[in-house]
Design an enzyme around this catalytic site. Structure first.
Site, PDB file in Angstrom:
ATOM      1  N   GLU A   1       0.807  -1.226   0.000  1.00  0.00           N
ATOM      2  CA  GLU A   1       0.000   0.000   0.000  1.00  0.00           C
ATOM      3  C   GLU A   1       0.843   1.281   0.000  1.00  0.00           C
ATOM      4  O   GLU A   1       0.384   2.319  -0.460  1.00  0.00           O
ATOM      5  CB  GLU A   1      -0.957   0.013   1.197  1.00  0.00           C
ATOM      6  CG  GLU A   1      -2.251  -0.745   0.969  1.00  0.00           C
ATOM      7  CD  GLU A   1      -3.088  -0.156  -0.174  1.00  0.00           C
ATOM      8  OE1 GLU A   1      -3.231   1.081  -0.251  1.00  0.00           O
ATOM      9  OE2 GLU A   1      -3.593  -0.945  -0.995  1.00  0.00           O
ATOM     10  N   GLY A   2       2.066   1.211   0.536  1.00  0.00           N
ATOM     11  CA  GLY A   2       2.946   2.387   0.499  1.00  0.00           C
ATOM     12  C   GLY A   2       3.240   2.784  -0.940  1.00  0.00           C
ATOM     13  O   GLY A   2       3.098   3.954  -1.330  1.00  0.00           O
ATOM     14  N   HIS A   3       3.637   1.809  -1.750  1.00  0.00           N
ATOM     15  CA  HIS A   3       3.891   2.077  -3.173  1.00  0.00           C
ATOM     16  C   HIS A   3       2.619   2.591  -3.852  1.00  0.00           C
ATOM     17  O   HIS A   3       2.655   3.558  -4.617  1.00  0.00           O
ATOM     18  CB  HIS A   3       4.324   0.790  -3.888  1.00  0.00           C
ATOM     19  CG  HIS A   3       5.632   0.222  -3.432  1.00  0.00           C
ATOM     20  ND1 HIS A   3       5.718  -0.973  -2.758  1.00  0.00           N
ATOM     21  CD2 HIS A   3       6.911   0.659  -3.574  1.00  0.00           C
ATOM     22  CE1 HIS A   3       6.984  -1.242  -2.500  1.00  0.00           C
ATOM     23  NE2 HIS A   3       7.738  -0.265  -2.975  1.00  0.00           N
TER      24      HIS A   3
ATOM     25  N   SER B   1       8.654  -3.769   1.684  1.00  0.00           N
ATOM     26  CA  SER B   1       8.801  -5.043   0.968  1.00  0.00           C
ATOM     27  C   SER B   1       9.577  -6.028   1.838  1.00  0.00           C
ATOM     28  O   SER B   1       9.405  -7.240   1.730  1.00  0.00           O
ATOM     29  CB  SER B   1       9.526  -4.834  -0.355  1.00  0.00           C
ATOM     30  OG  SER B   1       8.887  -3.830  -1.108  1.00  0.00           O
TER      31      SER B   1
HETATM   32  P1  AMP Z   1      11.178   0.788  -2.638  1.00  0.00           P
HETATM   33  O1  AMP Z   1      10.468  -0.083  -3.629  1.00  0.00           O
HETATM   34  O2  AMP Z   1      11.263   0.199  -1.273  1.00  0.00           O
HETATM   35  O3  AMP Z   1      12.471   1.325  -3.180  1.00  0.00           O
HETATM   36  O4  AMP Z   1      10.237   2.066  -2.446  1.00  0.00           O
HETATM   37  C1  AMP Z   1       9.813   2.833  -3.539  1.00  0.00           C
HETATM   38  C2  AMP Z   1       9.181   4.107  -3.046  1.00  0.00           C
HETATM   39  O5  AMP Z   1       8.086   3.792  -2.193  1.00  0.00           O
HETATM   40  C3  AMP Z   1      10.146   4.963  -2.218  1.00  0.00           C
HETATM   41  O6  AMP Z   1       9.931   6.334  -2.537  1.00  0.00           O
HETATM   42  C4  AMP Z   1       9.729   4.653  -0.815  1.00  0.00           C
HETATM   43  O7  AMP Z   1      10.012   5.699   0.094  1.00  0.00           O
HETATM   44  C5  AMP Z   1       8.240   4.482  -0.974  1.00  0.00           C
HETATM   45  N1  AMP Z   1       7.722   3.692   0.154  1.00  0.00           N
HETATM   46  C6  AMP Z   1       8.148   2.477   0.582  1.00  0.00           C
HETATM   47  N2  AMP Z   1       7.465   2.092   1.677  1.00  0.00           N
HETATM   48  C7  AMP Z   1       6.594   3.101   1.958  1.00  0.00           C
HETATM   49  C8  AMP Z   1       5.608   3.310   2.973  1.00  0.00           C
HETATM   50  N3  AMP Z   1       5.379   2.410   3.918  1.00  0.00           N
HETATM   51  N4  AMP Z   1       4.902   4.462   2.936  1.00  0.00           N
HETATM   52  C9  AMP Z   1       5.124   5.389   1.975  1.00  0.00           C
HETATM   53  N5  AMP Z   1       6.037   5.248   0.995  1.00  0.00           N
HETATM   54  C10 AMP Z   1       6.763   4.121   0.979  1.00  0.00           C
END
Ligand code: AMP
Length: 281
Positions: free
Chosen positions: A35-37, A186
């Site tokens: 959900e963050g993504h 993740s």
């Molecule tokens: P990642 O795939 O972990 O490199 O994350 C890709 C983007 O999603 C980055 O800008 C992260 O900061 C954002 N992101 C990852 N987890 C979260 C979260 N729990 N809430 C908000 N954004 C997130």
């Protein structure tokens, strides 16, 4: 939805969107969506652009003893999730497309890369800054969306944009959490059920710091020590760092007189989790 595997095909897609008068809104990721993504993608769409997401597990930002090989991946699941929130294209390159034989260049945002995660993950932020600058040059977006979960990364990208005179608006997005407060990541799939329960101490301790701050506490060492004490009391937690730093420079502070961040990295078994909260706007 378009699945773009090459840099040329991304440039073509972007040209077509621009020709139709649409701004390009970009969400860089390493995939294995949660959900963050999705919150970043929804925001990018709500802001009215053609939304393109990249999925690339960037080898340059992993240390030799880190989790590059076992980092979770599921492209088909990611494709469906991205489509469900209105993403129109996914850039999903092979490593050789991004780093062909003979590749040499690295980008370093000097001071912001040193503290916090920079100390325990040497070379990590050079890998991040390099891949993000490459992705920005490939996609040439109007806006790019980053989660505040990776607060140091966000600050480094903001500095990169400023220093390199990129005309890209960086949009910071709030941390999305599970119902019990654990920041979505993740890497949470690495946690055993016991570690998953124990990891809720991170958000509880940050909430405690925010409450102390709201009640008038401005002594950074007190806040830092209180957070560290609560985490250290959890037997499954092994602290990498707990710090209270200036929100802009990421330098340690004694008293909170300008916006600050409480930031932490803690191991639970194989998983290294990060989290943070702002103290003051
Ligand atoms: P990642 O795939 O972990 O490199 O994350 C890709 C983007 O999603 C980055 O800008 C992260 O900061 C954002 N992101 C990852 N987890 C979260 C979260 N729990 N809430 C908000 N954004 C997130």
């Amino acid at each position: 939805m378009e699945i773009l595997r090459t840099i040329d095909s991304v440039r073509q897609w972007v040209r077509a969107q621009r020709a139709a008068g649409r701004p390009i809104h970009f969400v860089p990721t390493m995939g294995y969506f949660h959900e963050g993504h999705l919150s970043l993608m929804r925001r990018a769409r709500a802001d009215g652009g053609a939304v393109i997401v990249s999925i690339f597990v960037n080898p340059l930002q992993f240390g030799p003893r880190e989790d590059l090989e076992r980092y979770p991946r599921d492209f088909e699941r990611d494709r469906q999730m991205a489509e469900s929130v209105g993403v129109e294209a996914i850039f999903y390159p092979e490593v050789a497309e991004m780093y062909p034989a003979g590749y040499q260049t690295e980008v370093r945002v000097k001071e912001l890369s040193k503290p916090l995660c920079g100390r325990s993950r040497p070379g990590h932020f050079e890998g991040v800054a390099t891949v993000v600058l490459k992705l920005f040059n490939i996609v040439a977006p109007d806006r790019a969306y980053f989660g505040m979960k990776d607060y140091q990364q966000l600050r480094i990208i903001q500095q990169l944009v400023r220093d390199m005179n990129l005309s890209i608006e960086i949009v910071p997005c709030p941390i999305v959490r599970e119902a019990d407060g654990l920041a979505m990541s993740s890497r949470n799939v690495y946690l055993t059920p016991e570690e998953r329960t124990a990891a809720t101490v991170l958000y509880r301790s940050l909430q405690w710091a925010q409450a102390q701050y709201a009640a008038g506490e401005r002594d950074a060492a007190q806040l830092r020590a209180g957070v560290a004490r609560q985490i250290a009391a959890e037997p499954l937690a092994r602290i990498d760092y707990v710090e209270v730093v200036d929100a802009e420079t990421l330098q340690p502070i004694e008293r909170i007189e300008r916006p600050a961040v409480a930031a932490l990295a803690v191991f639970f078994g194989k998983a290294r989790l990060i989290d943070n909260c702002l103290l003051g706007d």
